[in-house]
Design a protein around this motif. Sequence first.
Motif, mmCIF file in Angstrom:
data_model
loop_
_atom_site.group_PDB
_atom_site.id
_atom_site.type_symbol
_atom_site.label_atom_id
_atom_site.label_comp_id
_atom_site.label_asym_id
_atom_site.label_seq_id
_atom_site.Cartn_x
_atom_site.Cartn_y
_atom_site.Cartn_z
ATOM 1 N N ARG A 24 11.718 -3.627 9.166
ATOM 2 C CA ARG A 24 12.156 -3.942 10.356
ATOM 3 C C ARG A 24 11.808 -5.165 10.827
ATOM 4 N N TRP A 25 10.716 -6.057 10.486
ATOM 5 C CA TRP A 25 10.413 -7.239 11.307
ATOM 6 C C TRP A 25 10.225 -8.501 10.088
ATOM 7 N N VAL A 26 10.782 -8.135 9.065
ATOM 8 C CA VAL A 26 10.659 -9.347 8.000
ATOM 9 C C VAL A 26 11.922 -9.724 7.261
ATOM 10 N N SER A 27 12.499 -10.957 7.182
ATOM 11 C CA SER A 27 13.592 -11.064 6.687
ATOM 12 C C SER A 27 13.623 -10.588 5.050
ATOM 13 N N SER A 28 14.940 -10.216 4.619
ATOM 14 C CA SER A 28 14.954 -9.416 3.405
ATOM 15 C C SER A 28 15.157 -10.396 2.218
ATOM 16 N N SER A 29 15.335 -11.966 2.564
ATOM 17 C CA SER A 29 15.243 -12.875 1.474
ATOM 18 C C SER A 29 14.094 -13.005 0.877
ATOM 19 N N PRO A 30 13.968 -13.349 -0.456
ATOM 20 C CA PRO A 30 12.669 -13.445 -1.050
ATOM 21 C C PRO A 30 11.839 -14.383 -0.463
ATOM 22 N N LEU A 31 10.439 -14.030 -0.086
ATOM 23 C CA LEU A 31 9.658 -14.774 0.582
ATOM 24 C C LEU A 31 8.350 -15.218 -0.247
ATOM 25 N N ALA A 49 5.233 -6.971 -3.050
ATOM 26 C CA ALA A 49 5.982 -7.619 -4.170
ATOM 27 C C ALA A 49 7.237 -7.417 -4.055
ATOM 28 N N GLU A 50 7.801 -6.327 -3.109
ATOM 29 C CA GLU A 50 9.455 -6.064 -2.893
ATOM 30 C C GLU A 50 10.028 -7.117 -2.061
ATOM 31 N N HIS A 51 9.009 -8.025 -1.494
ATOM 32 C CA HIS A 51 9.745 -8.865 -0.613
ATOM 33 C C HIS A 51 9.431 -10.180 -0.993
ATOM 34 N N GLY A 52 9.029 -10.593 -2.212
ATOM 35 C CA GLY A 52 9.171 -11.954 -2.716
ATOM 36 C C GLY A 52 7.794 -12.013 -3.656
ATOM 37 N N LYS A 53 7.525 -13.366 -3.781
ATOM 38 C CA LYS A 53 6.514 -13.639 -4.746
ATOM 39 C C LYS A 53 5.145 -13.906 -3.784
ATOM 40 N N VAL A 54 4.133 -13.110 -4.595
ATOM 41 C CA VAL A 54 3.069 -12.788 -3.937
ATOM 42 C C VAL A 54 1.709 -13.636 -4.325
ATOM 43 N N PHE A 90 3.975 -21.188 2.810
ATOM 44 C CA PHE A 90 3.971 -19.559 2.716
ATOM 45 C C PHE A 90 5.084 -19.197 4.002
ATOM 46 N N ASP A 91 5.708 -18.117 3.630
ATOM 47 C CA ASP A 91 6.772 -17.598 4.867
ATOM 48 C C ASP A 91 6.076 -16.710 5.544
ATOM 49 N N LEU A 92 5.102 -15.832 4.892
ATOM 50 C CA LEU A 92 4.578 -14.456 5.457
ATOM 51 C C LEU A 92 3.121 -14.532 4.811
ATOM 52 N N VAL A 93 2.198 -14.367 5.904
ATOM 53 C CA VAL A 93 0.720 -14.153 5.361
ATOM 54 C C VAL A 93 0.437 -12.586 5.940
ATOM 55 N N ALA A 94 0.093 -11.915 4.760
ATOM 56 C CA ALA A 94 -0.264 -10.460 5.134
ATOM 57 C C ALA A 94 -1.693 -10.105 4.910
ATOM 58 N N THR A 95 -2.470 -9.618 5.937
ATOM 59 C CA THR A 95 -4.189 -9.730 6.007
ATOM 60 C C THR A 95 -4.218 -8.281 6.433
ATOM 61 N N PHE A 96 -4.502 -7.344 5.651
ATOM 62 C CA PHE A 96 -4.648 -6.104 5.804
ATOM 63 C C PHE A 96 -6.342 -5.611 5.815
ATOM 64 N N LEU A 118 1.320 -21.612 6.913
ATOM 65 C CA LEU A 118 2.534 -21.013 7.002
ATOM 66 C C LEU A 118 3.625 -22.089 7.359
ATOM 67 N N VAL A 119 4.650 -21.917 6.897
ATOM 68 C CA VAL A 119 5.742 -22.738 7.513
ATOM 69 C C VAL A 119 6.156 -22.796 8.822
ATOM 70 N N PRO A 120 6.653 -23.499 9.697
ATOM 71 C CA PRO A 120 7.002 -23.421 11.120
ATOM 72 C C PRO A 120 7.898 -22.030 11.068
ATOM 73 N N HIS A 121 7.331 -21.356 12.287
ATOM 74 C CA HIS A 121 8.108 -19.831 12.427
ATOM 75 C C HIS A 121 7.830 -18.932 11.327
ATOM 76 N N GLY A 122 6.833 -19.204 10.389
ATOM 77 C CA GLY A 122 6.285 -18.320 9.572
ATOM 78 C C GLY A 122 5.629 -17.211 10.257
ATOM 79 N N LYS A 123 5.600 -15.998 9.457
ATOM 80 C CA LYS A 123 4.942 -14.715 9.958
ATOM 81 C C LYS A 123 3.799 -14.207 9.657
ATOM 82 N N ILE A 124 3.053 -13.547 10.477
ATOM 83 C CA ILE A 124 1.631 -13.236 10.080
ATOM 84 C C ILE A 124 1.786 -11.357 10.312
ATOM 85 N N LEU A 125 1.138 -10.767 9.363
ATOM 86 C CA LEU A 125 1.165 -9.212 9.323
ATOM 87 C C LEU A 125 -0.258 -9.073 9.547
#
Length: 238
Positions: A24-31, A49-54, A90-96, A118-125
């Motif tokens: 829903r919230w993260v672009s589908s291109s490889p991140l 890993a389904e969303h890019g290189k981790v 990085f385009d996305l930081v995931a921290t669970f 993160l790059v400008p406008h990069g996302k954090i989950l």
Amino acid sequence: MYQVETRHWWYLGMAALTRVLLKRWVSSSPLRILDAGCGTGSAMTTYLAEHGKVTGVDLYPQALTYCQRRKASRLACASVLDLPLASASFDLVATFDVLYERGVSDELKALREFSRVLVPHGKILLRLPAYDWLRGSHDARVHTQRRYTKSRVKSLLEQSGFRVEHLTYANMLLFPLALIKRLSERLTPQAEAKSDLSLPVGPLNGLLKAILASEAPLVANFELPYGLSVIALGRKEE
Ligand SMILES: C[S@@+](CC[C@H](N)C(=O)[O-])C[C@H]1O[C@@H](n2cnc3c(N)ncnc32)[C@H](O)[C@@H]1O
């Protein structure tokens, strides 16, 4: 964690929620994704890993050994307080379920590190346990330093340069059961703190997983009023 995270209802249910959130919230291109506090590697080798290189980072070498068993290769043993990673890489930081731990002495400093890499406008989950008053023996076992409210998470994200795009509680349907469990722990204290990670018998494990996973569309699209976790999606401001 390594033994149960591919079978325990909580991990499987959270994986289902997170898959829907990412869609829903993260672009589908490889991140380029950083799994900050990757633990034993389940998220980084499956739905992330389904969303890019981790790339996975964890403070503890043992955790990274388990990640290698799951065939993860981009790994660093480091603290989220001082990441050995280039700025804007990085385009996305995931921290669970990381910033609440005793190992993170200053969660604002960690969030500023995430913003830096993160790059400008990069996302954090981000996912964190909810409500300090819900502390139980599991918290003692897993080194919980603090638990969070939505407003605290919002304030921390804003102070570290993120705009909050989505903020919700999660694991709402099972909240009453958790409340009963925590209250009963207080009424009958055990000599030794027990973790919640023991695996319930098959059908119960499947039922709890199905209940948690059924929340996925709600969590991804609405702000749930209460729950056992807080989930936030933020975007780095320029
Ligand atoms: C509850 S586990 C969560 C692991 C994983 N993110 C998951 O969802 O399964 C918390 C992880 O945070 C790591 N951790 C704690 N303090 C840390 C720090 N300062 N820097 C990096 N990792 C840390 C722990 O080693 C542990 O693997």
